[in-house]
Design an enzyme around this catalytic site. Structure first.
Site, PDB file in Angstrom:
ATOM      1  N   TRP A   1      25.643 -93.630 110.403  1.00 57.36           N
ATOM      2  CA  TRP A   1      25.772 -93.624 111.859  1.00 57.36           C
ATOM      3  C   TRP A   1      27.208 -93.316 112.197  1.00 57.36           C
ATOM      4  CZ3 TRP A   1      22.078 -93.262 115.240  1.00 57.36           C
ATOM      5  CH2 TRP A   1      22.425 -93.349 116.604  1.00 57.36           C
TER       6      TRP A   1
ATOM      7  N   ASN B   1      13.472 -98.357 117.473  1.00 51.99           N
ATOM      8  CA  ASN B   1      14.841 -98.683 117.078  1.00 51.99           C
ATOM      9  C   ASN B   1      15.248-100.001 117.736  1.00 51.99           C
ATOM     10  OD1 ASN B   1      17.575 -97.631 115.955  1.00 51.99           O
ATOM     11  ND2 ASN B   1      18.067 -98.275 118.039  1.00 51.99           N
ATOM     12  N   GLU B   2      15.600-100.982 116.924  1.00 54.75           N
ATOM     13  CA  GLU B   2      16.186-102.245 117.399  1.00 54.75           C
ATOM     14  C   GLU B   2      15.418-102.937 118.515  1.00 54.75           C
ATOM     15  OE1 GLU B   2      20.395-101.887 118.050  1.00 54.75           O
ATOM     16  OE2 GLU B   2      20.741-101.724 115.912  1.00 54.75           O
TER      17      GLU B   2
ATOM     18  N   ASN C   1      19.409-101.160 110.661  1.00 51.59           N
ATOM     19  CA  ASN C   1      20.731-100.740 111.121  1.00 51.59           C
ATOM     20  C   ASN C   1      21.708-101.830 110.707  1.00 51.59           C
ATOM     21  OD1 ASN C   1      19.353 -98.663 112.330  1.00 51.59           O
ATOM     22  ND2 ASN C   1      19.417 -99.545 114.388  1.00 51.59           N
TER      23      ASN C   1
ATOM     24  N   TYR D   1      30.936-104.699 113.193  1.00 53.33           N
ATOM     25  CA  TYR D   1      30.751-105.719 114.252  1.00 53.33           C
ATOM     26  C   TYR D   1      31.033-107.124 113.714  1.00 53.33           C
ATOM     27  CZ  TYR D   1      28.750-102.016 117.078  1.00 53.33           C
ATOM     28  OH  TYR D   1      28.574-100.854 117.788  1.00 53.33           O
TER      29      TYR D   1
ATOM     30  N   LYS E   1      31.862 -93.494 116.095  1.00 51.83           N
ATOM     31  CA  LYS E   1      31.504 -93.759 114.689  1.00 51.83           C
ATOM     32  C   LYS E   1      31.219 -92.467 113.928  1.00 51.83           C
ATOM     33  CE  LYS E   1      29.791 -98.367 115.657  1.00 51.83           C
ATOM     34  NZ  LYS E   1      29.639 -98.252 117.130  1.00 51.83           N
TER      35      LYS E   1
HETATM   36  C1  GCU Z   1      22.785 -99.503 117.172  1.00 55.29           C
HETATM   37  C2  GCU Z   1      21.948 -98.416 117.783  1.00 55.29           C
HETATM   38  C3  GCU Z   1      22.734 -97.172 118.045  1.00 55.29           C
HETATM   39  C4  GCU Z   1      24.164 -97.523 118.408  1.00 55.29           C
HETATM   40  C5  GCU Z   1      24.815 -98.197 117.231  1.00 55.29           C
HETATM   41  C6  GCU Z   1      26.267 -98.610 117.492  1.00 55.29           C
HETATM   42  O1  GCU Z   1      22.298-100.089 116.085  1.00 55.29           O
HETATM   43  O2  GCU Z   1      20.759 -98.124 117.149  1.00 55.29           O
HETATM   44  O3  GCU Z   1      22.104 -96.476 119.065  1.00 55.29           O
HETATM   45  O4  GCU Z   1      24.876 -96.409 118.809  1.00 55.29           O
HETATM   46  O5  GCU Z   1      24.101 -99.313 116.868  1.00 55.29           O
HETATM   47  O6  GCU Z   1      26.501 -99.751 117.852  1.00 55.29           O
HETATM   48  O7  GCU Z   1      27.150 -97.776 117.353  1.00 55.29           O
END
Ligand code: GCU
Length: 678
Positions: free
Chosen positions: A546, A412-413, A461, A467, A567
């Site tokens: 998410w 992941n990322e 993602n 953001y 979120k």
């Molecule tokens: C990221 C990440 C998550 C995180 C999410 C966020 O991409 O993978 O673990 O919680 O973004 O910023 O809410």
């Protein structure tokens, strides 16, 4: 392995009888816990498992929550009659490092907080005497254990079940990477026939020959019974390999028919039963296509996915079965059919429930990169890599027999900066395919570059409209990525926006992500825009919201309270479903009638002219305001909108009703601006 579970009372009653085969005793109760380095005599707290020591600090939004040692101890009663038995301790999840001792003697260490592990203690216990089991747990950050970081809390403790396995000298091995020791490999599956190979890891007396008998049942009906014989090698090991085929199999077909065969394995030495285990076999085939998305058993299946973390307020990660059941029931109620278990392997019980409920699952190792942070997710040293390999093997072996899992997530990322993880991800991908050639590998990226081209499928993602940017950009981005990756199935591993049920605003205005103000209507708008764009792009193999639930993230200082990522479509305590949840339910759940007023928590408004929005999965909905019908509407993507509705100052009663009789009612108060002037 489905052992026969026994209680302590029953066990003491039985202690003079011979144990037949494979018993299990739960060890969750009667622990003594002490935090820290020093173990003063007689100073402890009584705890039961599951347990974490970070409920107060991490969940209170203390970014500097305690990450260090915690000590657990309990008595272990081993009846004298068991002196010829083999005993194993099985831990289902200890975060992060566990060192286990019996009567002060070191048994072993396990590094990694999200997978099961088993130690044999046969030669360390004293049957008929008082024994002590001690576990020293450490959740301090380690540069050679995944994950190095993450936007979630690394709660320390023995936070899943612990069991004592009581076995005969010859048994199905509990020692193979903490798994059941049974691997049912569906070599080839279609509607006409299924070719399966069962691999059973045997462990026992060197040189003895064991018979492994497999019985496959459809409900009560035996459809297959076959056996094989193996002689254990000098280490007392052997793998019994039993190929079998099933004609015209009933397939595991997701939510439409999550059917599984029951499999029983019996191990005999001469004619003496040594071990007896039960597991399930779900037969299915699937693929992901770069242009047409995901297919299950030859039919396209649009994956409606959510991501899930394993924590709750007041409990942290120390969840019990009821919590897992509740979460999965919520996913079903919403109409989701896919889940990404982010960012680590979750409780084995979760996979069992997901098999039975027919979900498509993405399971992943905690190879978590820094996302937007300065930190590192990868350190290029052998001990880190070895830990990564170990965690991948444990995940795949432990979860091998779950038909719901179709994807192994590898990272992941991550970033290609500093220590570049590309070569290591390549290695992990190869390892995953060697261990399990039939499932697809995937990853959650937030970058361009080579990292996106290492796994068989890829996903990103994406946070357009949170953001930065606007929600409308998600469609343009997906079309561009599809062009750039014409031969790779692409998906969206995360998309989401923060929201507090207490933050209500009349205008639709994008908030600042890292501020206090996280209005609910912006999250709703974000998801409406995203789902409509996603739904029109069938090339996406899967998309995952998410997050389904708010979750603990101690370092966060935004939203209504610090320490939380908000979120979720549902509050951390699972008590309130935010509006966006009902938008999805209206679109995804086609069976349970829904009529729901959006923006119901904005119950005081300033303007008598209002737009009213209802979410429903019904064909048409009628709106009545203060007893007067405003007629029926047809919906678009589950949204039924009445514009320019005149409300009166003061209290208004709104009723929305579908032909099925399903209805919802709310009160909206219009502030009488004339009388409130002073
Ligand atoms: C990221 C990440 C998550 C995180 C999410 C966020 O991409 O993978 O673990 O919680 O973004 O910023 O809410």
């Amino acid at each position: 392995m489905n052992y026969k579970h026994i209680s302590l009372a029953l066990l003491l009653l039985m202690s003079n009888l011979p144990v037949i085969a494979g018993l299990v005793m739960n060890l969750n109760r009667y622990w003594r816990y002490t935090p820290g380095y020093e173990l003063r005599k007689g100073v402890y707290e009584k705890v039961n498992l599951p347990h974490t020591w970070n409920t107060g600090d991490a969940l209170g939004g203390n970014a500097d929550y305690y990450r260090g040692l915690g000590n657990y101890e309990r008595n272990l009663e081993i009846p004298a009659a068991w002196k010829n038995k083999r005993l194993f301790l099985k831990f289902y999840g200890v975060n992060t490092i566990a060192n286990v001792f019996i009567n002060g003697q070191h048994v072993g260490e396990h590094r990694g907080g999200y997978t099961s592990f088993t130690f044999e203690i046969t030669n360390l216990v004293r049957p008929g005497e008082h024994n002590t089991l001690q576990v020293r747990v450490n959740n301090a950050p380690q540069l050679d254990i995944m994950p190095l970081l993450g936007d979630f809390n690394m709660y320390g403790g023995i936070y899943r079940d612990v069991e004592l396995l009581i076995e005969n000298p010859n048994c199905i091995s509990p020692l193979h990477y903490g798994s059941e020791g049974i691997y049912l490999k569906p070599k080839q599956v279609n509607e006409q026939s299924a070719q399966v190979e069962a691999n059973v890891h045997l462990n026992g007396q060197a040189g003895e020959t064991l018979k492994t008998e497999i019985t496959v049942r459809n409900g009560e009906k035996v459809i297959l019974k076959t056996e094989t014989h193996n002689t254990l090698d000098a280490q007392g090991q052997a793998v019994a390999t039993i190929p079998f085929s099933i004609h015209n199999p009933r397939l595991w077909n997701g939510q439409a028919d999550p059917f599984m065969y029951a499999v029983e394995l019996k191990i005999y030495h001469n004619s003496d039963l040594q071990d007896d285990a039960h597991t399930k076999l779900g037969l299915r085939y699937f693929r992901a296509d770069a242009h047409q998305g995901f297919f299950l058993n030859g039919n396209r299946l649009q994956l409606k996915g959510v991501c899930r973390h394993q924590d709750r307020p007041e409990l942290g990660n120390a969840l019990n079965k009821l919590h897992h059941e509740e979460d999965i029931a919520i996913m079903q109620d919403m109409g989701a059919n896919a889940v990404r278990l982010s960012h680590y392997p979750q409780d084995p019980y979760v996979y069992k429930l997901l098999d039975e409920a027919g979900f498509i699952v993405w399971s992943e190792i905690p190879f978590v990169g820094p996302g937007g942070y300065r930190d590192k997710g990868f350190v290029n040293q052998e001990s880190f890599k070895e830990n990564g390999r170990q965690q991948l093997k444990e995940m795949i072996y432990q979860q091998f027999n779950h038909p719901s899992i179709c994807f192994w997530g590898l990272f992941n990322e991550l970033k290609e900066e500093g220590d570049n993880p590309v070569a290591f991800v390549q290695e992990l991908n190869q390892l995953a395919k060697e261990l399990d050639p039939l499932r697809l590998t995937t990853a959650a990226s937030n970058q361009g570059g080579q990292l996106n081209r290492l796994t068989e499928t890829i996903a990103w993602n994406k946070y357009y409209g949170w953001y930065g940017g606007t929600p409308a950009s998600i469609g343009q981005w997906a079309d561009k990525a599809h062009k750039e990756f014409p031969n790779t199935p692409i998906g969206i591993s995360e998309y989401g926006a923060g929201a507090s049920i207490y933050h209500q605003q009349e205008e639709l205005k994008k908030p600042v992500a890292n501020s206090y103000w996280h209005p609910e209507n912006w999250q709703t708008h974000f998801h409406e825009q995203h789902w409509m764009a996603i739904d029109q792009r069938p090339f996406l193999w899967g998309t995952f919201i998410w997050n389904l639930f708010d979750f603990g993230a101690a370092h966060r200082t935004e939203g209504e309270v610090p320490g939380k990522n908000d979120k979720g479509l549902i509050t951390f305590d699972r008590a309130i479903k935010k509006d966006a949840f009902y938008f999805y339910k209206a679109n995804w759940n086609t069976t349970d009638p829904l009529v729901y007023f959006a923006e119901r928590r904005l119950d005081k408004r300033s303007n008598t002219q209002q737009t009213i929005k209802v979410y429903s999965n019904q064909k048409s909905v009628e709106l009545t305001v203060n007893g007067q019908s405003l007629g029926r509407q047809k919906g678009h993507y589950g949204r039924f909108i009445w514009e320019n509705i005149s409300l009166k100052p003061g209290k208004n009663i709104l009723l929305a009703k579908a032909k099925s009789g399903t209805q919802d009612k709310i009160v909206i108060r219009i502030e009488d601006t004339a009388s409130s002037k002073f």
